[in-house]
Design a protein around this motif. Sequence first.
Motif, mmCIF file in Angstrom:
data_model
loop_
_atom_site.group_PDB
_atom_site.id
_atom_site.type_symbol
_atom_site.label_atom_id
_atom_site.label_comp_id
_atom_site.label_asym_id
_atom_site.label_seq_id
_atom_site.Cartn_x
_atom_site.Cartn_y
_atom_site.Cartn_z
ATOM 1 N N GLN A 1 0.821 -1.208 0.000
ATOM 2 C CA GLN A 1 0.000 0.000 0.000
ATOM 3 C C GLN A 1 0.856 1.258 0.000
ATOM 4 N N ALA A 2 2.057 1.148 0.579
ATOM 5 C CA ALA A 2 2.949 2.308 0.629
ATOM 6 C C ALA A 2 3.777 2.452 -0.646
ATOM 7 N N GLY A 3 3.633 1.520 -1.574
ATOM 8 C CA GLY A 3 4.355 1.612 -2.832
ATOM 9 C C GLY A 3 5.778 1.093 -2.778
ATOM 10 N N LEU A 4 6.140 0.374 -1.712
ATOM 11 C CA LEU A 4 7.479 -0.183 -1.615
ATOM 12 C C LEU A 4 7.619 -1.372 -2.562
ATOM 13 N N ALA A 5 8.856 -1.661 -2.975
ATOM 14 C CA ALA A 5 9.091 -2.673 -4.000
ATOM 15 C C ALA A 5 10.338 -3.489 -3.673
ATOM 16 N N PRO A 6 10.451 -4.665 -4.260
ATOM 17 C CA PRO A 6 11.684 -5.445 -4.095
ATOM 18 C C PRO A 6 12.913 -4.640 -4.482
ATOM 19 N N GLN B 1 16.849 -2.117 14.143
ATOM 20 C CA GLN B 1 16.224 -3.436 14.233
ATOM 21 C C GLN B 1 15.513 -3.729 12.924
ATOM 22 N N SER B 2 15.009 -4.949 12.793
ATOM 23 C CA SER B 2 14.282 -5.288 11.570
ATOM 24 C C SER B 2 13.034 -4.421 11.465
ATOM 25 N N PRO B 3 12.523 -4.199 10.262
ATOM 26 C CA PRO B 3 11.306 -3.402 10.106
ATOM 27 C C PRO B 3 10.138 -3.936 10.929
ATOM 28 N N ASP B 4 9.945 -5.252 10.982
ATOM 29 C CA ASP B 4 8.834 -5.808 11.746
ATOM 30 C C ASP B 4 8.998 -5.549 13.240
ATOM 31 N N ASP B 5 10.211 -5.706 13.762
ATOM 32 C CA ASP B 5 10.445 -5.441 15.185
ATOM 33 C C ASP B 5 10.177 -3.972 15.505
ATOM 34 N N THR B 6 10.524 -3.089 14.580
ATOM 35 C CA THR B 6 10.283 -1.658 14.799
ATOM 36 C C THR B 6 8.798 -1.337 14.750
ATOM 37 N N LEU B 7 8.087 -1.875 13.769
ATOM 38 C CA LEU B 7 6.654 -1.599 13.641
ATOM 39 C C LEU B 7 5.849 -2.174 14.800
ATOM 40 N N ALA B 8 6.363 -3.250 15.415
ATOM 41 C CA ALA B 8 5.659 -3.856 16.548
ATOM 42 C C ALA B 8 5.562 -2.911 17.739
ATOM 43 N N LYS B 9 6.394 -1.892 17.771
ATOM 44 C CA LYS B 9 6.393 -0.918 18.875
ATOM 45 C C LYS B 9 5.498 0.285 18.586
ATOM 46 N N ILE B 10 4.897 0.281 17.414
ATOM 47 C CA ILE B 10 4.069 1.403 16.994
ATOM 48 C C ILE B 10 2.619 0.935 16.903
ATOM 49 N N ASN B 11 1.687 1.745 17.329
ATOM 50 C CA ASN B 11 0.275 1.367 17.335
ATOM 51 C C ASN B 11 -0.249 1.113 15.921
ATOM 52 N N ILE B 12 -1.179 0.163 15.852
ATOM 53 C CA ILE B 12 -1.844 -0.119 14.587
ATOM 54 C C ILE B 12 -2.585 1.139 14.127
ATOM 55 N N GLY B 13 -2.521 1.440 12.843
ATOM 56 C CA GLY B 13 -3.224 2.578 12.274
ATOM 57 C C GLY B 13 -2.419 3.855 12.239
ATOM 58 N N VAL B 14 -1.277 3.883 12.913
ATOM 59 C CA VAL B 14 -0.445 5.084 12.912
ATOM 60 C C VAL B 14 0.302 5.191 11.585
ATOM 61 N N GLU B 15 0.386 6.404 11.060
ATOM 62 C CA GLU B 15 1.108 6.633 9.809
ATOM 63 C C GLU B 15 2.587 6.845 10.103
ATOM 64 N N VAL B 16 3.416 6.149 9.354
ATOM 65 C CA VAL B 16 4.863 6.175 9.561
ATOM 66 C C VAL B 16 5.536 6.701 8.291
ATOM 67 N N SER B 17 6.477 7.612 8.474
ATOM 68 C CA SER B 17 7.291 8.073 7.346
ATOM 69 C C SER B 17 8.423 7.090 7.114
ATOM 70 N N VAL B 18 8.528 6.595 5.909
ATOM 71 C CA VAL B 18 9.531 5.594 5.569
ATOM 72 C C VAL B 18 10.553 6.208 4.609
ATOM 73 N N TYR B 19 11.818 6.137 5.006
ATOM 74 C CA TYR B 19 12.909 6.622 4.157
ATOM 75 C C TYR B 19 13.667 5.408 3.608
ATOM 76 N N TYR B 20 13.945 5.475 2.315
ATOM 77 C CA TYR B 20 14.584 4.311 1.689
ATOM 78 C C TYR B 20 15.330 4.744 0.438
ATOM 79 N N PHE B 21 16.237 3.871 0.002
ATOM 80 C CA PHE B 21 16.940 4.076 -1.256
ATOM 81 C C PHE B 21 16.356 3.150 -2.316
ATOM 82 N N ARG B 22 16.084 3.736 -3.475
ATOM 83 C CA ARG B 22 15.704 2.967 -4.645
ATOM 84 C C ARG B 22 16.654 3.343 -5.769
ATOM 85 N N ASP B 23 17.425 2.365 -6.232
ATOM 86 C CA ASP B 23 18.438 2.619 -7.256
ATOM 87 C C ASP B 23 19.381 3.740 -6.807
#
Length: 594
Positions: A520-525, A539-561
């Motif tokens: 849904q966030a448009g992330l890709a392999p 930590q792994s993305p799942d371990d980090t998200l487990a500490k954040i409430n369901i439904g909260v919007e998170v800003s994701v920073y990443y490198f693509r190419d």
Amino acid sequence: MPSLHYTLTPIPHRHLFQIDLQIRNTRGTALSLYLPNWIAGSYMIRDFAQHIVSISAHDDKGAIDLRPTSQHSWSTPDFVGHLNIRYEVFAHDTSVRTAFLDGNGGFFNATSLCLTAHELAMQPHHLHLNAPVDYPNWQVATTLPRADGTWARDFGEHKAHNYDELTDHPVRFGDLTWLEFSSHGVLHEVALAGTLPYLDKNRLVTDLHSICAAQLALFEPQNPTQAPFKRYVFMVDVRSSGYGGLEHRSSTALLCERGDLPVVAHAEKPRNDSYINFLGLCSHEYFHSWNVKRIKPANFVQYDLTRITDTSLLWFFEGVTSYYDDLIMYRVGILDAAQYLKKLENGYNSVVRHDGANRQTVHDSGYYAWTKYYQTSANTPNAVVSYYSKGALIALAMDLFIRNHSESKHSLDDVMRDLWMRFGRDFYQLYPQGAAQGVTEADIIQSVARFSTANDTEVHAFFQNALHSTNALPLPELLTQHGMLISEPKSSIAQLGASTKKVDGGWQIQRVLNGSAAQQAGLAPDDVLIAFDTLRLNQSPDDTLAKINIGVEVSVYYFRDDVLQKTKLVNAPAPHGVYEWRLAEGQKDVFNII
């Protein structure tokens, strides 16, 4: 003299096998030589001929030209008498499917090394394995018959009645550790390659003995000494990493890690998970001695190892085998009820948690195994269902269906014995005469109907739903009648909904699941995640998200190419819930299946 005679000379320091093939031809015509493109039990075109380094031919008069007719085949000139072919094959693949050679030992399947001729494939093939220079302590493990009729462990002459037999007896050699045991009077050997200073030999032998004895008794309950082989060998390559197995008619080639095997220091401790998984692998490959090596799909009666073959019945030949590998361990006490229940639960969740189960039927999973299951992509979980995992669930459903429609007088065991008696027991006695029969989907359905009081409409509806649709299997209803309950799907903790691996600078996405927060966030392999809400991902993305409430919007920073990107991700659980399996109150055994 046999029609084809191979002399194999290992050259360990070069990782090469030199093969001298002498062919006797009485026809006076040309021969079509080829090396297989795939090996039975592993359904992918592998182009084994790519590893041929050089090839030449001569007769008594001098050099002969071999004309290539494809990437893996050659044509000889017309000739009568003997033709000699010398070629070298590079061997440095540690998998169970090919060939390997170094200063520690060697292994090969004939499909990787031994050319044959289409016109002579049903004629005798003999193989002489030379001992490599400077390795006097090396021994040989194989069930390929010795020319002298012995079961010696030294190098020398072996024989096969035809090419199919030659390819169904792999060979391992080196400084081997040997174990032996007898199940119902049948000799079983374990030949282990690798350094094993702490191996608990007694535990390994005891556990394998119980597995083998149970399977022999399953197929021949009146006379379990009537095994489909006179001798069986587990050939185990023990390495720092790796896992796999490949079945053969009287042996199996196995690859495992050192930590997968039991050690003397833990003799009094419960079996750990990695050792149980190894025993499951042994159980799986041993069961194939009946189911696929002798009870064969109709399309496998005469293998065509040069091209893709219809494999739409893999749900039965791999799925049913996957069902029995754990079931046998439960029956003999290697797994207790809780452990077996957990394996069933994990198998169920592995299927339903991926959208592939909603996109592909299990029939099609087998049919397209060559290009989809064996050649995975980033989208595989969203498009492909495993014929192993779903096939095992179908086997469970078949077992319960039969029990429910026979007042538990019959089970899937009866179907396996029925198919064994009608198709498997005499397969190799009938094969050379061309009278061997293979199994079709209709044969399987007919056998299930034979042991069930269900009418034809009910039986065919069951298989139509299970094999040719993506509808859910009726397991909750079937299991309830046997004291087993499956919960409603439970939302798990927040998950990215993508598989990731740690790389320099962040976490690289490998696969993105349909309907997930990542999708849904448009992330890709291949995206490399580096931060959530400006905080580095330590930590792994799942371990980090487990500490954040369901439904909260998170800003994701990443490198693509290598370009920094930003997106918004709404924290959410995985798209498919997790099911829990449990026994009904007062129930002790898993659906009374023992």
